[in-house]
Design an enzyme around this catalytic site. Structure first.
Site, PDB file in Angstrom:
ATOM      1  CE1 TYR A   1      -3.197  -2.863   0.281  1.00  0.00           C
ATOM      2  CE2 TYR A   1      -3.434  -2.438   2.627  1.00  0.00           C
ATOM      3  CZ  TYR A   1      -3.766  -3.161   1.508  1.00  0.00           C
ATOM      4  OH  TYR A   1      -4.676  -4.181   1.597  1.00  0.00           O
TER       5      TYR A   1
ATOM      6  CG  LEU B   1     -18.354   0.198   4.380  1.00  0.00           C
ATOM      7  CD1 LEU B   1     -17.990   1.551   4.960  1.00  0.00           C
ATOM      8  CD2 LEU B   1     -19.796  -0.166   4.736  1.00  0.00           C
ATOM      9  N   GLY B   2     -17.883  -2.068  -0.005  1.00  0.00           N
ATOM     10  CA  GLY B   2     -17.849  -2.056  -1.465  1.00  0.00           C
ATOM     11  C   GLY B   2     -17.058  -0.885  -2.017  1.00  0.00           C
TER      12      GLY B   2
ATOM     13  N   GLY C   1     -16.586   1.866  -0.723  1.00  0.00           N
ATOM     14  CA  GLY C   1     -17.309   3.093  -0.447  1.00  0.00           C
ATOM     15  C   GLY C   1     -18.692   3.151  -1.052  1.00  0.00           C
TER      16      GLY C   1
END
Length: 326
Positions: free
Chosen positions: A55, A215-216, A218
């Site tokens: 990341y 949350l997919g 967002g």
């Protein structure tokens, strides 16, 4: 914060996914704002912090997390992953994905795994990693060999628990036969179901499930109408302008139900996940302290069976347009 078990590892029911705190995920962000967000998560009880050596650029996310945890390390279950941030000069193999870039390049060669862990320990400025994941299976390396190398890290005190991410039921079973696996981290949300065989295998073996992207990306907050410049979701078919509009229309019954319950769509999505199994935890990410507190408070919600039935009925007719990462 309520806690749950991943194998023998106790964690908050809702933790914090730190990927969003590096630039290039949901657009630009500076380190000051990112550290403020992470500290807000810790203050609100989201003390299961999940990162990866892949990341950000050159370990940015791990280094950021390490700085933010200074003086608070004992409060935190710290998780990170390996296999994508490949050392220069080492080969890589293709792992196909559903995003526009089509593939990730992986290398989980056992001879590299100790070096991956030592690099993460330096980045995180810690003596031990609580939960260490193989980020993606390497098609060129048997998962039993990878797990054996991770078991050596447990023996030598570099990590405390072995995890796997983005694996199948068969891969979990093969790995667990070599060394106990505490957790499997796979995508799972209202718009991305978990493979039933994987869930059944995890239950049988006593392995916890960590739901990433709960949350997919967002979407399930009900607030995403368009994407800004530099947002990685431009790679995601589900977020193309046409697909996003169609998916928002189809998701309307869930937003309506959340409003009737007096909670946010994000809280409903997270609470629904926690009701799927007692050994499921989630790691939503956010850059906004108010949203972080809202997300974490979903751990205290109890959904009535009638509500769960209404959600299942709504999701049964919710045919998402566009693929996800895997």
């Amino acid at each position: 914060m309520r806690t749950r078990l991943l194998g023998s590892l106790q964690v908050p029911a809702i933790g914090f996914g730190a990927m969003v705190l590096s630039p290039g995920v949901y657009g630009d962000i500076d380190d000051t704002r990112a550290e403020t967000a992470l500290k807000a998560a810790l203050d609100a009880g989201g003390t299961h912090v999940d990162t990866s050596d892949a990341y950000g650029v050159n370990g940015h996310n791990e280094r950021l997390v390490g700085r933010a945890l200074k003086g608070r390390r004992d409060e935190v279950v710290l998780a990170t992953k390996f296999g994508l941030a490949i050392p220069e000069g080492e080969p890589s193999r293709s792992h196909p994905v559903g995003y526009a870039f089509n593939e990730l390049r992986v290398n989980a060669d056992p001879r590299l795994i100790r070096g991956y862990a030592e690099r993460s320990l330096r980045n995180l400025d810690t003596d031990v990693i609580d939960l260490y994941y193989l980020h993606y299976p390497d098609p060129g390396v048997p998962i039993e060999d990878v797990t054996g190398a991770m078991a050596d890290l447990v023996r030598d005190g570099l990590i405390r628990h072995v995890g796997l991410s983005n694996v199948t039921a068969a891969q979990l079973r093969a790995a667990h036969a070599v060394h106990p696996v505490a957790a499997v981290q796979n995508e799972w949300s209202m718009w991305r179901p978990l493979d039933p065989d994987l869930l059944a295998t995890a239950r049988e073996l006593g392995v916890g499930i960590v739901a990433w992207s709960p949350l997919g990306n967002g979407f399930l907050t009900g607030t995403v109408q368009s994407l800004g410049e530099g947002d990685f979701r431009h790679n995601a078919p589900r977020f193309s302008a046409e697909n996003l509009s169609a998916n928002n229309d189809r998701y309307a019954p869930i937003r309506t139900l959340a409003a009737m319950l007096g909670i946010s769509p994000a809280q409903l999505a997270l609470a629904w996940l926690l009701h799927q199994d007692e050994h499921v935890v989630t790691i939503p990410g956010s850059r906004t302290p108010a949203h972080i507190a809202e997300n974490l408070s979903a751990a205290d919600l109890t959904l009535h069976p009638d509500t769960l039935a209404r959600i299942d009925e709504a999701l049964a007719g919710f045919e998402v347009t566009g693929g996800t990462l895997l």
